[in-house]
Design an enzyme around this catalytic site. Structure first.
Site, short mmCIF file in Angstrom:
data_model
loop_
_atom_site.label_atom_id
_atom_site.label_comp_id
_atom_site.label_asym_id
_atom_site.label_seq_id
_atom_site.Cartn_x
_atom_site.Cartn_y
_atom_site.Cartn_z
N GLY A 1 -16.56 49.67 32.30
CA GLY A 1 -17.00 48.39 32.84
C GLY A 1 -18.40 48.10 32.34
N ALA A 2 -18.59 46.91 31.78
CA ALA A 2 -19.84 46.60 31.09
C ALA A 2 -21.09 46.84 31.94
CB ALA A 2 -19.80 45.17 30.57
N ARG B 1 -20.03 52.75 22.61
CA ARG B 1 -19.03 51.70 22.69
C ARG B 1 -19.64 50.40 22.18
NH1 ARG B 1 -15.31 51.39 27.77
NH2 ARG B 1 -13.96 50.57 26.10
N ASP C 1 -17.02 41.66 28.93
CA ASP C 1 -17.84 42.68 28.27
C ASP C 1 -18.89 42.07 27.37
OD1 ASP C 1 -16.68 45.74 28.51
OD2 ASP C 1 -15.21 44.20 29.00
N LYS D 1 -11.09 42.79 28.36
CA LYS D 1 -10.03 43.75 28.05
C LYS D 1 -8.84 43.07 27.37
CE LYS D 1 -10.42 47.22 28.57
NZ LYS D 1 -10.89 48.23 27.59
#
Length: 357
Positions: free
Chosen positions: A46-47, A88, A238, A249
């Site tokens: 989760g960002a 990421r 994100d 997502k």
């Protein structure tokens, strides 16, 4: 609230989201490299949560440094930040948080702070970001609650709840706030293949809060929309480009197109730290490609034939034209997003006491 992550004297403690919903266990990261592994392996995800995790990783790395002078510490800080930034690529909160910690460090070093003072200040900064994230989520909930139906079913995709943040949640925070205000809401949670964040995580935390939740296979949403069984859609993000294009997502784009076709409002809930003014539009957002085994295997069992090619992008981009509104901690953004985003970012910059909330 669900304890997604926590600063402890001996490291950063993470709820292991790869083990949910069947096992509630924790992973203690005792150095910055372990924090990087926790982020990369989606133990935390989760960002917003990734951003705060990275900030705590920077603080942990600097706190454990044995550097005796600032030039040596400068070199170590660069390595720490680069290691965490490489985990990421899509969630812009990761880079926002690392840059904020880097700037805080530079300001202290330039002011001739001692190394012990720098270590203490960076720990304080990372813990402040934790508190700010929860405050921002609750503010998003307050702004967005009235957008949801007084009674009806809301669809969400992936997990944008307490587990994706430091607490309360972005999209699920809006749902929580609506329920707290008396809205009679049922939630449809897309399972969110291939990592099943909706089935494993969203359902777990909403049921934890006694919010009625039904898990859907990802390919069911369109049929239920056509039957009039979905009144609203809300998701997290994100990265949001300067024009409102939003990375979330994989599968979010399909849901947005279906919502548009059926006249259903489609909302995005995210803090300002998820907006990336330096990225003009969604085609410029880097999309993380994850391991093929997430698709080929389920619970350790191979599900696809040997030799089959696999695509596994972690995210897709929803063009701004499909987004009804973007809910932030400072208020609600609407099209034209280039203008509303620029105005809100300018306001945040001119009010530094609110800019980090």
């Amino acid at each position: 609230m669900i304890p997604t992550l926590e600063w402890l004297p001996n490291g950063v403690n993470f709820l292991d989201q790869t083990k949910l919903p069947l096992e509630e266990t924790y992973v203690l990261a005792t150095d910055y490299k372990q924090v990087a592994t926790v982020i990369r392996d989606m133990i935390v995800r989760g960002a917003p949560a990734i951003g705060v995790s990275a900030a705590m990783g920077v603080a942990l790395g600097v706190n454990q440094s044995h550097a005796k002078d600032i030039p040596t510490l400068n070199t170590e800080v660069a390595v720490i930040c680069d290691t965490l930034a490489a985990t990421r690529p899509t969630a812009v909160n990761l880079f926002w948080a690392i840059e904020r910690m880097r700037q805080r460090y530079s300001a202290l070093a330039d002011a001739n702070a001692t190394i012990p003072e720098i270590k203490a200040a960076l720990i304080t900064e990372s813990r402040l970001m934790y508190d700010e994230d929860i405050t921002a989520c609750k503010a998003m909930g307050a702004h967005g609650a009235e957008l949801l139906p007084k009674q009806g079913t809301v669809l969400t995709h992936c997990n944008a709840g307490a587990l994706a943040t430091c607490g309360y949640g972005t999209a699920l925070g809006v749902i929580r706030a609506a329920v707290e205000r008396g809205h009679k809401i049922d939630v449809f949670a897309d399972e969110t293949r291939p990592y099943l964040q909706g089935a494993r995580l969203t359902a777990w935390e909403l049921l934890h809060d006694n919010i009625p939740t039904t898990v859907l296979c990802d390919n069911m949403a369109g049929s239920l929309m056509r039957q009039g069984k979905i009144q609203s859609v809300i998701v997290g993000a994100d990265r949001i480009a300067a024009n409102g294009d939003t990375a979330n997502k994989i599968g979010t784009y399909s849901v947005a197109v279906l919502a548009k076709e059926h006249g259903i409002p489609f909302y995005v809930a995210a803090p300002l730290s998820t907006i990336d003014p330096a990225t003009a539009h969604g085609d410029l957002i880097p999309i993380e490609q994850r391991s093929a085994t997430e698709v080929t295997h389920s619970n350790g069992r191979q599900m696809t034939p040997n030799g089959a090619a696999i695509e596994n992008p972690a995210f897709d981009v929803t063009p701004a034209k499909y987004i009804t509104a973007i809910i932030t901690e400072r208020g609600i953004l609407r099209a034209p997003y280039e203008q509303s985003i620029a105005e809100m970012m300018k306001q945040a910059a001119s009010e530094p006491e609110l800019a980090a909330i």
